[in-house]
Write a protein that holds these residues in place. Structure first.
Motif, PDB file in Angstrom:
ATOM      1  N   LEU A 129       0.821  -1.215   0.000  1.00  0.00           N
ATOM      2  CA  LEU A 129       0.000   0.000   0.000  1.00  0.00           C
ATOM      3  C   LEU A 129       0.854   1.262   0.000  1.00  0.00           C
ATOM      4  O   LEU A 129       0.536   2.238  -0.676  1.00  0.00           O
ATOM      5  N   LEU A 130       1.916   1.266   0.784  1.00  0.00           N
ATOM      6  CA  LEU A 130       2.750   2.450   0.913  1.00  0.00           C
ATOM      7  C   LEU A 130       3.888   2.472  -0.094  1.00  0.00           C
ATOM      8  O   LEU A 130       4.717   3.383  -0.082  1.00  0.00           O
ATOM      9  N   GLY A 131       3.933   1.469  -0.977  1.00  0.00           N
ATOM     10  CA  GLY A 131       4.952   1.443  -2.009  1.00  0.00           C
ATOM     11  C   GLY A 131       6.360   1.389  -1.460  1.00  0.00           C
ATOM     12  O   GLY A 131       7.273   2.000  -1.982  1.00  0.00           O
ATOM     13  N   ARG A 132       6.543   0.644  -0.380  1.00  0.00           N
ATOM     14  CA  ARG A 132       7.858   0.565   0.273  1.00  0.00           C
ATOM     15  C   ARG A 132       8.456  -0.823   0.095  1.00  0.00           C
ATOM     16  O   ARG A 132       7.772  -1.828   0.290  1.00  0.00           O
ATOM     17  N   ASP A 133       9.722  -0.858  -0.237  1.00  0.00           N
ATOM     18  CA  ASP A 133      10.456  -2.108  -0.380  1.00  0.00           C
ATOM     19  C   ASP A 133      10.585  -2.755   0.998  1.00  0.00           C
ATOM     20  O   ASP A 133      11.121  -2.133   1.925  1.00  0.00           O
ATOM     21  N   PRO A 134      10.095  -3.994   1.174  1.00  0.00           N
ATOM     22  CA  PRO A 134      10.213  -4.652   2.482  1.00  0.00           C
ATOM     23  C   PRO A 134      11.654  -4.775   2.967  1.00  0.00           C
ATOM     24  O   PRO A 134      11.901  -4.792   4.171  1.00  0.00           O
ATOM     25  N   GLY A 135      12.598  -4.811   2.047  1.00  0.00           N
ATOM     26  CA  GLY A 135      14.007  -4.883   2.434  1.00  0.00           C
ATOM     27  C   GLY A 135      14.480  -3.646   3.184  1.00  0.00           C
ATOM     28  O   GLY A 135      15.477  -3.699   3.912  1.00  0.00           O
ATOM     29  N   LEU A 136      13.764  -2.542   3.032  1.00  0.00           N
ATOM     30  CA  LEU A 136      14.109  -1.308   3.745  1.00  0.00           C
ATOM     31  C   LEU A 136      13.491  -1.254   5.138  1.00  0.00           C
ATOM     32  O   LEU A 136      13.814  -0.377   5.925  1.00  0.00           O
ATOM     33  N   GLY A 137      12.578  -2.185   5.414  1.00  0.00           N
ATOM     34  CA  GLY A 137      11.903  -2.204   6.713  1.00  0.00           C
ATOM     35  C   GLY A 137      10.768  -1.199   6.767  1.00  0.00           C
ATOM     36  O   GLY A 137      10.616  -0.355   5.877  1.00  0.00           O
ATOM     37  N   PRO A 138       9.955  -1.275   7.812  1.00  0.00           N
ATOM     38  CA  PRO A 138       8.820  -0.357   7.954  1.00  0.00           C
ATOM     39  C   PRO A 138       9.276   1.031   8.392  1.00  0.00           C
ATOM     40  O   PRO A 138      10.374   1.210   8.913  1.00  0.00           O
ATOM     41  N   LEU A 139       8.410   1.999   8.164  1.00  0.00           N
ATOM     42  CA  LEU A 139       8.681   3.370   8.580  1.00  0.00           C
ATOM     43  C   LEU A 139       8.301   3.564  10.050  1.00  0.00           C
ATOM     44  O   LEU A 139       7.306   3.014  10.525  1.00  0.00           O
ATOM     45  N   THR A 140       9.071   4.372  10.749  1.00  0.00           N
ATOM     46  CA  THR A 140       8.698   4.763  12.103  1.00  0.00           C
ATOM     47  C   THR A 140       7.577   5.788  12.008  1.00  0.00           C
ATOM     48  O   THR A 140       7.303   6.340  10.931  1.00  0.00           O
ATOM     49  N   LEU A 141       6.943   6.095  13.122  1.00  0.00           N
ATOM     50  CA  LEU A 141       5.913   7.129  13.128  1.00  0.00           C
ATOM     51  C   LEU A 141       6.504   8.491  12.748  1.00  0.00           C
ATOM     52  O   LEU A 141       5.814   9.329  12.167  1.00  0.00           O
ATOM     53  N   ASP A 142       7.765   8.727  13.054  1.00  0.00           N
ATOM     54  CA  ASP A 142       8.416   9.981  12.678  1.00  0.00           C
ATOM     55  C   ASP A 142       8.657  10.068  11.176  1.00  0.00           C
ATOM     56  O   ASP A 142       8.677  11.161  10.613  1.00  0.00           O
ATOM     57  N   GLN A 143       8.864   8.936  10.520  1.00  0.00           N
ATOM     58  CA  GLN A 143       9.140   8.911   9.086  1.00  0.00           C
ATOM     59  C   GLN A 143       7.870   8.914   8.238  1.00  0.00           C
ATOM     60  O   GLN A 143       7.907   9.290   7.067  1.00  0.00           O
ATOM     61  N   GLY A 188       5.006   7.744  -8.557  1.00  0.00           N
ATOM     62  CA  GLY A 188       4.312   8.942  -8.981  1.00  0.00           C
ATOM     63  C   GLY A 188       2.880   9.115  -8.535  1.00  0.00           C
ATOM     64  O   GLY A 188       2.535  10.159  -8.011  1.00  0.00           O
ATOM     65  N   PRO A 189       2.000   8.128  -8.738  1.00  0.00           N
ATOM     66  CA  PRO A 189       0.591   8.366  -8.396  1.00  0.00           C
ATOM     67  C   PRO A 189       0.360   8.434  -6.884  1.00  0.00           C
ATOM     68  O   PRO A 189       1.183   7.983  -6.106  1.00  0.00           O
ATOM     69  N   GLN A 190      -0.763   9.033  -6.527  1.00  0.00           N
ATOM     70  CA  GLN A 190      -1.172   9.048  -5.124  1.00  0.00           C
ATOM     71  C   GLN A 190      -2.224   7.976  -4.919  1.00  0.00           C
ATOM     72  O   GLN A 190      -3.011   7.688  -5.809  1.00  0.00           O
ATOM     73  N   LEU A 191      -2.217   7.388  -3.740  1.00  0.00           N
ATOM     74  CA  LEU A 191      -3.186   6.365  -3.385  1.00  0.00           C
ATOM     75  C   LEU A 191      -3.969   6.858  -2.183  1.00  0.00           C
ATOM     76  O   LEU A 191      -3.383   7.353  -1.213  1.00  0.00           O
ATOM     77  N   LEU A 192      -5.282   6.744  -2.235  1.00  0.00           N
ATOM     78  CA  LEU A 192      -6.137   7.124  -1.109  1.00  0.00           C
ATOM     79  C   LEU A 192      -6.246   5.924  -0.171  1.00  0.00           C
ATOM     80  O   LEU A 192      -6.622   4.830  -0.595  1.00  0.00           O
ATOM     81  N   VAL A 193      -5.884   6.128   1.100  1.00  0.00           N
ATOM     82  CA  VAL A 193      -5.848   5.036   2.078  1.00  0.00           C
ATOM     83  C   VAL A 193      -6.652   5.436   3.309  1.00  0.00           C
ATOM     84  O   VAL A 193      -6.444   6.514   3.878  1.00  0.00           O
ATOM     85  N   HIS A 194      -7.588   4.560   3.703  1.00  0.00           N
ATOM     86  CA  HIS A 194      -8.327   4.770   4.945  1.00  0.00           C
ATOM     87  C   HIS A 194      -7.556   4.087   6.068  1.00  0.00           C
ATOM     88  O   HIS A 194      -7.138   2.934   5.942  1.00  0.00           O
ATOM     89  N   CYS A 195      -7.361   4.809   7.162  1.00  0.00           N
ATOM     90  CA  CYS A 195      -6.613   4.303   8.318  1.00  0.00           C
ATOM     91  C   CYS A 195      -7.537   4.283   9.528  1.00  0.00           C
ATOM     92  O   CYS A 195      -8.256   5.251   9.767  1.00  0.00           O
ATOM     93  N   ALA A 196      -7.505   3.211  10.268  1.00  0.00           N
ATOM     94  CA  ALA A 196      -8.252   3.110  11.527  1.00  0.00           C
ATOM     95  C   ALA A 196      -7.339   2.433  12.531  1.00  0.00           C
ATOM     96  O   ALA A 196      -6.679   1.445  12.209  1.00  0.00           O
ATOM     97  N   GLY A 197      -7.285   2.984  13.726  1.00  0.00           N
ATOM     98  CA  GLY A 197      -6.321   2.477  14.684  1.00  0.00           C
ATOM     99  C   GLY A 197      -6.889   2.144  16.039  1.00  0.00           C
ATOM    100  O   GLY A 197      -8.056   2.395  16.335  1.00  0.00           O
ATOM    101  N   LEU A 198      -6.009   1.580  16.843  1.00  0.00           N
ATOM    102  CA  LEU A 198      -6.339   1.214  18.211  1.00  0.00           C
ATOM    103  C   LEU A 198      -5.108   1.445  19.073  1.00  0.00           C
ATOM    104  O   LEU A 198      -4.091   0.765  18.908  1.00  0.00           O
ATOM    105  N   PRO A 199      -5.160   2.426  19.988  1.00  0.00           N
ATOM    106  CA  PRO A 199      -4.040   2.584  20.908  1.00  0.00           C
ATOM    107  C   PRO A 199      -4.114   1.503  21.992  1.00  0.00           C
ATOM    108  O   PRO A 199      -5.197   1.201  22.495  1.00  0.00           O
TER     109      PRO A 199
END
Length: 121
Positions: free
Chosen positions: A40-54, A92-103
């Motif tokens: 969804l975020l177009g990120r290479d798994p080899g780079l690992g996930p993004l932190t909340l700061d990133q 290049g393109p933008q993707l619309l993503v719905h986010c729902a969370g649970l603290p």
């Protein structure tokens, strides 16, 4: 944390059917993403996930205040965050993503982790 993958009609599900799960552990700084979040975020798994700061760097500037409000609701106030954001994809393109969370809260009511479901819309 695992999430069942959506049903696919062929070798790969279309991006609009993608649903992913992510967790940011505030005590250990460990971040876990399902394969769907990487897609969804177009990120290479080899780079690992993004932190909340990133994470804000993957959004257009005008969507970053909405993400900050969602994170403040979750991490400071312990409320359930939800919203729809545009993600800047590397190709290049933008993707619309719905986010729902649970603290996740400890026995004193302090937020210790944040779990999010992300779904392309």
């Amino acid at each position: 944390m695992s999430l069942p993958s959506p049903a696919a009609s062929g070798p790969a599900a279309p991006a609009t059917a993608a649903v992913g799960a992510a967790e940011w552990d505030l005590l250990t700084d460990r971040v876990r993403w399902s394969a769907e979040v990487f897609r969804l975020l177009g990120r290479d798994p080899g780079l690992g996930p993004l932190t909340l700061d990133q994470l804000p760097a993957r959004l257009p500037e005008q969507d970053r205040p909405a993400l900050r409000r969602m994170m403040t609701d979750a991490l400071v106030h312990g409320r359930t965050p939800a919203g729809t954001l545009r993600i800047l994809c590397p190709d290049g393109p933008q993707l619309l993503v719905h986010c729902a969370g649970l603290p996740l809260l400890d026995e004193d009511g302090q937020v210790t982790a944040l779990r999010m479901l992300l779904r392309a819309v």
